[in-house]
Design a protein around this motif. Sequence first.
Motif, mmCIF file in Angstrom:
data_model
loop_
_atom_site.group_PDB
_atom_site.id
_atom_site.type_symbol
_atom_site.label_atom_id
_atom_site.label_comp_id
_atom_site.label_asym_id
_atom_site.label_seq_id
_atom_site.Cartn_x
_atom_site.Cartn_y
_atom_site.Cartn_z
ATOM 1 N N VAL A 100 29.577 25.960 -7.467
ATOM 2 C CA VAL A 100 30.645 26.748 -6.865
ATOM 3 C C VAL A 100 30.300 27.020 -5.402
ATOM 4 O O VAL A 100 29.189 27.475 -5.095
ATOM 5 N N PHE A 101 31.271 26.757 -4.521
ATOM 6 C CA PHE A 101 31.091 26.978 -3.089
ATOM 7 C C PHE A 101 32.210 27.868 -2.576
ATOM 8 O O PHE A 101 33.372 27.703 -2.948
ATOM 9 N N THR A 102 31.859 28.802 -1.716
ATOM 10 C CA THR A 102 32.869 29.590 -1.029
ATOM 11 C C THR A 102 32.436 29.715 0.426
ATOM 12 O O THR A 102 31.266 30.011 0.722
ATOM 13 N N GLY A 103 33.354 29.415 1.336
ATOM 14 C CA GLY A 103 32.988 29.369 2.745
ATOM 15 C C GLY A 103 31.921 28.345 3.032
ATOM 16 O O GLY A 103 31.154 28.483 3.980
ATOM 17 N N GLY A 104 31.860 27.299 2.204
ATOM 18 C CA GLY A 104 30.869 26.250 2.377
ATOM 19 C C GLY A 104 29.494 26.593 1.855
ATOM 20 O O GLY A 104 28.577 25.769 1.924
ATOM 21 N N ARG A 105 29.324 27.792 1.280
ATOM 22 C CA ARG A 105 28.014 28.229 0.793
ATOM 23 C C ARG A 105 27.954 28.126 -0.731
ATOM 24 O O ARG A 105 28.902 28.489 -1.434
ATOM 25 N N LEU A 106 26.823 27.656 -1.218
ATOM 26 C CA LEU A 106 26.624 27.473 -2.645
ATOM 27 C C LEU A 106 26.290 28.783 -3.344
ATOM 28 O O LEU A 106 25.462 29.560 -2.867
ATOM 29 N N VAL A 107 26.932 29.014 -4.484
ATOM 30 C CA VAL A 107 26.527 30.076 -5.409
ATOM 31 C C VAL A 107 25.722 29.373 -6.504
ATOM 32 O O VAL A 107 26.294 28.701 -7.366
ATOM 33 N N PRO A 108 24.389 29.458 -6.494
ATOM 34 C CA PRO A 108 23.582 28.596 -7.359
ATOM 35 C C PRO A 108 23.625 28.970 -8.838
ATOM 36 O O PRO A 108 23.901 30.114 -9.211
ATOM 37 N N ASN A 109 23.376 27.956 -9.662
ATOM 38 C CA ASN A 109 23.129 28.141 -11.106
ATOM 39 C C ASN A 109 24.297 28.787 -11.849
ATOM 40 O O ASN A 109 24.103 29.625 -12.730
ATOM 41 N N THR A 110 25.523 28.357 -11.548
ATOM 42 C CA THR A 110 26.663 28.979 -12.221
ATOM 43 C C THR A 110 26.818 28.539 -13.676
ATOM 44 O O THR A 110 27.291 29.323 -14.510
ATOM 45 N N GLU A 111 26.495 27.291 -13.999
ATOM 46 C CA GLU A 111 26.488 26.824 -15.392
ATOM 47 C C GLU A 111 27.807 27.113 -16.123
ATOM 48 O O GLU A 111 27.816 27.648 -17.239
ATOM 49 N N LEU A 112 28.925 26.742 -15.515
ATOM 50 C CA LEU A 112 30.229 27.025 -16.110
ATOM 51 C C LEU A 112 30.552 26.130 -17.297
ATOM 52 O O LEU A 112 31.555 26.338 -17.981
#
Length: 255
Positions: A140-152
Amino acid sequence: MDAFGVDIGGSGIKGAPVDLTRGVLAVERHKVLTPHPATPDAVADRVKEVLDHFGWSGGPVGATFPGVVTGGVTRTAANVDKGWIGRDAAALLGARIGAPVTVLNDADAAGVAEMTFGAGRGRTGTVIVLTFGTGIGSAVFTGGRLVPNTELGHLELDGHDAETRASSRAKEEGDLGWHHWARRVQKYLRHVEALFSPELFVIGGGVSRKADRFLPLIEGVSAEIVPAELENDAGIVGAAMAAAGSVPAPPPAAA
């Protein structure tokens, strides 16, 4: 500059040197089967086998892992042996190949590669990269930044872990046709969209090579849906980027 990327999956382990200026494999990748059981030591041996195939030594090495990774330690193990849970994977792999190894979540690696060199280039809204394989990985990315380890892939779908219903393995094991499987993927994407409202879904994993067989069948999703441009090489490219310091490492987990 080249770095080496290894993509550890539930069914296969593949790797190659990567041209980091262009985000492409410098040579054709080499793949070996994931051992069963996929214990840490057995997988480490296969990773070394992949590097030895190229005679790689001295340069940076990155490796993906199909689960949560914090500070080089693997915290979950849905599609590999449970002996990985709590294991310092970076230290284990580094000792086996005789060089430092950067380890990160497999879908995060693929996502960073797609955002830098592939289908997510220039997108600044919420983008979700999903990899369909043995399981379902997410980045998942928002504003080009990764939110790590989301495991959706482990969201609940029809009372089950989503990846047991909509992964590529679920398609193969259930002998599902493209239309039947696309309905499952559609339901999954609608669920993820309801939670995150992304502007773009990037669909990766090996099945992305056949995106024309199922993406046109998906309906009722507001977000744009596109296949991964790096296809199933994205994890290798992202792993090499991490090894070269191009991917911010997740912070260590609290003790």
